[in-house]
Design a protein around this motif. Structure first.
Motif, PDB file in Angstrom:
ATOM      1  N   UNK A 237      53.590 -22.780  -4.218  1.00 53.32           N
ATOM      2  CA  UNK A 237      54.652 -22.435  -5.153  1.00 53.32           C
ATOM      3  C   UNK A 237      54.016 -21.695  -6.325  1.00 53.32           C
ATOM      4  N   UNK A 238      54.452 -20.452  -6.554  1.00 53.71           N
ATOM      5  CA  UNK A 238      53.946 -19.625  -7.647  1.00 53.71           C
ATOM      6  C   UNK A 238      54.911 -19.719  -8.827  1.00 53.71           C
ATOM      7  N   UNK A 239      54.366 -19.983 -10.023  1.00 50.91           N
ATOM      8  CA  UNK A 239      55.202 -20.143 -11.214  1.00 50.91           C
ATOM      9  C   UNK A 239      54.672 -19.234 -12.311  1.00 50.91           C
ATOM     10  N   UNK A 240      55.454 -18.249 -12.704  1.00 48.86           N
ATOM     11  CA  UNK A 240      55.080 -17.375 -13.811  1.00 48.86           C
ATOM     12  C   UNK A 240      56.033 -17.603 -14.979  1.00 48.86           C
ATOM     13  N   UNK A 241      55.626 -17.139 -16.158  1.00 47.11           N
ATOM     14  CA  UNK A 241      56.427 -17.348 -17.356  1.00 47.11           C
ATOM     15  C   UNK A 241      55.943 -18.506 -18.202  1.00 47.11           C
ATOM     16  N   UNK A 242      54.814 -19.123 -17.788  1.00 50.90           N
ATOM     17  CA  UNK A 242      54.272 -20.259 -18.536  1.00 50.90           C
ATOM     18  C   UNK A 242      53.178 -19.841 -19.505  1.00 50.90           C
ATOM     19  N   UNK A 243      52.734 -18.600 -19.424  1.00 47.22           N
ATOM     20  CA  UNK A 243      51.625 -18.127 -20.250  1.00 47.22           C
ATOM     21  C   UNK A 243      51.875 -16.688 -20.688  1.00 47.22           C
ATOM     22  N   UNK A 244      51.372 -16.351 -21.871  1.00 45.38           N
ATOM     23  CA  UNK A 244      51.483 -14.984 -22.370  1.00 45.38           C
ATOM     24  C   UNK A 244      50.296 -14.120 -22.000  1.00 45.38           C
ATOM     25  N   UNK A 245      49.338 -14.674 -21.250  1.00 39.54           N
ATOM     26  CA  UNK A 245      48.144 -13.910 -20.884  1.00 39.54           C
ATOM     27  C   UNK A 245      48.462 -12.905 -19.783  1.00 39.54           C
ATOM     28  N   UNK A 246      48.110 -11.656 -20.008  1.00 40.38           N
ATOM     29  CA  UNK A 246      48.307 -10.594 -19.026  1.00 40.38           C
ATOM     30  C   UNK A 246      47.050  -9.723 -18.956  1.00 40.38           C
ATOM     31  N   UNK A 247      46.966  -8.913 -17.914  1.00 37.85           N
ATOM     32  CA  UNK A 247      45.887  -7.929 -17.812  1.00 37.85           C
ATOM     33  C   UNK A 247      46.405  -6.731 -17.037  1.00 37.85           C
ATOM     34  N   UNK A 248      45.888  -5.577 -17.340  1.00 37.90           N
ATOM     35  CA  UNK A 248      46.315  -4.352 -16.663  1.00 37.90           C
ATOM     36  C   UNK A 248      45.233  -3.916 -15.679  1.00 37.90           C
ATOM     37  N   UNK A 249      45.633  -3.623 -14.457  1.00 38.70           N
ATOM     38  CA  UNK A 249      44.719  -3.128 -13.433  1.00 38.70           C
ATOM     39  C   UNK A 249      45.348  -1.916 -12.759  1.00 38.70           C
ATOM     40  N   UNK A 250      44.552  -1.196 -11.996  1.00 40.31           N
ATOM     41  CA  UNK A 250      45.064  -0.069 -11.232  1.00 40.31           C
ATOM     42  C   UNK A 250      45.258  -0.475  -9.784  1.00 40.31           C
ATOM     43  N   UNK A 251      46.393  -0.102  -9.231  1.00 41.20           N
ATOM     44  CA  UNK A 251      46.634  -0.331  -7.819  1.00 41.20           C
ATOM     45  C   UNK A 251      45.662   0.534  -7.026  1.00 41.20           C
ATOM     46  N   UNK A 252      44.793  -0.074  -6.179  1.00 38.71           N
ATOM     47  CA  UNK A 252      43.798   0.702  -5.439  1.00 38.71           C
ATOM     48  C   UNK A 252      44.408   1.774  -4.542  1.00 38.71           C
ATOM     49  N   UNK A 253      45.662   1.592  -4.137  1.00 39.19           N
ATOM     50  CA  UNK A 253      46.288   2.544  -3.240  1.00 39.19           C
ATOM     51  C   UNK A 253      46.934   3.709  -3.980  1.00 39.19           C
ATOM     52  N   UNK A 254      47.567   3.405  -5.142  1.00 42.54           N
ATOM     53  CA  UNK A 254      48.300   4.443  -5.870  1.00 42.54           C
ATOM     54  C   UNK A 254      47.608   4.877  -7.157  1.00 42.54           C
ATOM     55  N   UNK A 255      46.636   4.055  -7.627  1.00 43.21           N
ATOM     56  CA  UNK A 255      45.932   4.296  -8.886  1.00 43.21           C
ATOM     57  C   UNK A 255      46.855   4.199 -10.104  1.00 43.21           C
TER      58      UNK A 255
END
Length: 208
Positions: free
Chosen positions: A154-172
């Motif tokens: 079970x995946x639960x998001x919305x509990x933390x304000x931590x984020x990070x930006x990455x590039x999609x290896x397929x689309x960049x």
């Protein structure tokens, strides 16, 4: 966006695998992981067991899986709580919570536990005030879970304000990943006529 994040995770894994097998050996960027120490606000999340509810309708039995939880804001500031729940089985099924779940199921769970404060999926979204006195009770509900699965998360998001930006290896193209809590369960093989009882295996944080 959920589909994009899932695709991104698979793409990152594929990139790591491809890099590991290629010659000569090259440095490969691993998928990002959450900080060991929270770098942003983080809500307190307490959950109960995964439970099963069967409802008879039109001569047929419909099975739902649900989990009650309590979320508390001890961050020192009011937080906009916008949770998102998703289930993934070892058979490849990916399902969003509340999909094809009628309102009567939430009412049934309220009555079952005599808890009128149990917020519906829509009512629990909003500003979460600080402190134990303002904690909110909610419930996660999934329907039509693959009966052949023996492990699910079970995946639960919305509990933390931590984020990070990455590039999609397929689309960049840049994609924002959120710190997400994963709850892992095992469903032991059951004899005919015995109700399956998922066993809680543990929790971990990931960027998804």
């Amino acid at each position: 966006m959920r589909f994009n994040r899932a695709s991104l995770t698979l793409a990152l894994l594929a990139a790591v695998t491809a890099g590991a097998l290629s010659l000569p050996v090259r440095r490969v960027t691993a998928a990002p992981e959450p900080s060991l120490v929270p770098t942003n606000w983080e809500l307190n999340f307490k959950h109960g067991p995964i439970e099963r509810l069967q409802i008879g309708k039109d001569g047929r039995q419909k099975t739902y899986w649900f989990m009650r939880y309590t979320v508390t804001n001890n961050t020192g500031k009011d937080i906009l709580f916008t949770p998102d729940f998703q289930l993934m089985t070892d058979t490849g099924q990916v399902q969003d919570a509340y999909k094809d779940v009628p309102d009567e199921i939430i009412t049934k769970i309220k009555d079952l536990y005599n808890n009128d404060l149990l917020a519906s999926p829509n009512n629990i979204v909003g500003k979460l005030l600080q402190g134990e006195d303002n904690a909110r009770d909610g419930v996660i509900v999934f329907g039509d879970v693959d009966t052949d699965s023996r492990n699910f998360k079970v995946f639960i998001s919305g509990l933390s304000g931590e984020t990070t930006e990455v590039k999609n290896p397929q689309t960049q193209k840049p994609v924002i990943l959120q710190k997400t809590l994963i709850l892992e369960y095992n469903v032991p093989g059951q004899a005919i006529g015995i109700e399956p009882r998922p066993e809680y295996k543990g929790a971990k944080w990931v960027m998804k």
